[in-house]
Design an enzyme around this catalytic site. Sequence first.
Site, mmCIF file in Angstrom:
data_model
loop_
_atom_site.group_PDB
_atom_site.id
_atom_site.type_symbol
_atom_site.label_atom_id
_atom_site.label_comp_id
_atom_site.label_asym_id
_atom_site.label_seq_id
_atom_site.Cartn_x
_atom_site.Cartn_y
_atom_site.Cartn_z
ATOM 1 N N HIS A 119 32.821 6.199 -43.360
ATOM 2 C CA HIS A 119 32.602 6.763 -42.023
ATOM 3 C C HIS A 119 33.681 7.796 -41.694
ATOM 4 O O HIS A 119 33.374 8.885 -41.200
ATOM 5 C CB HIS A 119 32.572 5.657 -40.964
ATOM 6 C CG HIS A 119 31.493 4.632 -41.215
ATOM 7 N ND1 HIS A 119 31.397 3.465 -40.509
ATOM 8 C CD2 HIS A 119 30.479 4.612 -42.117
ATOM 9 C CE1 HIS A 119 30.350 2.770 -40.968
ATOM 10 N NE2 HIS A 119 29.790 3.443 -41.945
ATOM 11 N N TYR A 122 34.047 15.305 -43.139
ATOM 12 C CA TYR A 122 33.102 16.228 -43.762
ATOM 13 C C TYR A 122 32.414 17.104 -42.709
ATOM 14 O O TYR A 122 32.208 18.303 -42.917
ATOM 15 C CB TYR A 122 32.073 15.398 -44.543
ATOM 16 C CG TYR A 122 31.165 16.198 -45.431
ATOM 17 C CD1 TYR A 122 31.668 16.942 -46.489
ATOM 18 C CD2 TYR A 122 29.789 16.185 -45.216
ATOM 19 C CE1 TYR A 122 30.813 17.671 -47.312
ATOM 20 C CE2 TYR A 122 28.934 16.898 -46.037
ATOM 21 C CZ TYR A 122 29.457 17.641 -47.082
ATOM 22 O OH TYR A 122 28.604 18.350 -47.895
ATOM 23 N N GLU A 163 33.132 -2.419 -32.236
ATOM 24 C CA GLU A 163 31.911 -2.031 -32.938
ATOM 25 C C GLU A 163 30.662 -2.198 -32.073
ATOM 26 O O GLU A 163 29.656 -1.542 -32.318
ATOM 27 C CB GLU A 163 31.778 -2.840 -34.239
ATOM 28 C CG GLU A 163 32.968 -2.556 -35.136
ATOM 29 C CD GLU A 163 32.868 -3.148 -36.537
ATOM 30 O OE1 GLU A 163 32.672 -4.368 -36.628
ATOM 31 O OE2 GLU A 163 32.997 -2.392 -37.506
HETATM 32 FE FE FE Z 1 32.492 -1.058 -38.610
#
Ligand code: FE
Length: 344
Positions: A121, A127, A191
């Site tokens: 991630h 990127y 999260e």
């Molecule tokens: Fe995660």
Amino acid sequence: MAIQRNAPPVDVNKRRIINGTEADVIQLYPMRHKFAWEYYNSANSNHWLPTEISMQLDIEQWKSPTALSADEKSAFETVLGFFTTADSIAANNVVMGFYKHVTSPEIRMYLLRQAYEEAIHTHAYQYIVESLGMNEAKIFNMYREVDSIFNKEEFILGFNEGIFDSSFKTGDFEADQKFLENWCVFSLILEGIFFYSSFAVVLGFKRQNKLPGSVEQIEYIMRDESMHLNFGIEIIQGLKKENPELWTPDFQARITDLVVKATKLEYTFAQEVFPKGIFGLNAEGFKNYIEYIADRRLERVGLTKQFGSQNPFPWMSEAIDLSKKKNFFETRVTEYQTGGTLSW
Ligand code: FE
């Protein structure tokens, strides 16, 4: 760790998420926490890499003076500014907060995979930033310059204190509760809440056919993150089952209170990302959306919901479900056929 020669075989019923025996961690079988093995296998079948996704259209749109408004560009930068450090924080916690103290080898297997996904991630954000020619120093330093990002990340980092200490050990009531608290904070809040207004922003771009490569990257991240969240919920439920004494009324009130505080930090962040609102997403909508998902997170671990808000963005839940079903390998074949990923 010393290996005891000719010790009696490991008893599957004595295997535990934390506070198991030393032999447990290097011996995958007999396997007790089978859900973790399933997560490990599903995660492997979802494997993807940022460099396999074409960024060509994004590059054109980012350069074009008309494709994106100034507000849209600034919202996208702020979202990336949050994401870049958030996934590094998540990775560190998996490796230095969770892994060391877990005594179930199959749970450790998934955590190794999860840690790698967090690295993928961070790579994806790098990127995107590089492809679009954004100012790296600005994006990667935003957590120290933008209050609403700083406040969220500082809130999370506070829970690393103690757990990261080399003298921290589970095995007594207070330490075990602290460990469970850490898992609640990282899974349910980092999260499960702190990523979600940023995901909504990205899906807002998708609905306008803007920045399709970046959107696709973040859809894969969403799919991984929803697995991390669900895995975290399995762990919290498992820790409760194996250590019911930890789940005291005081502890439940503390976690609920943290979720409520985090919800406020999250919609404050959303208000700063969208001072004027774009794509029909406005501050009030975000507030209700974040409250709605916070209630869902509380309910999933058996706590009472706090807000009772309706979901103002039902398309968000649909998009997340869709991205879970997305067959990456089909997309990837297409990418190779068009040569889009390697040509520039
Ligand atoms: Fe995660």
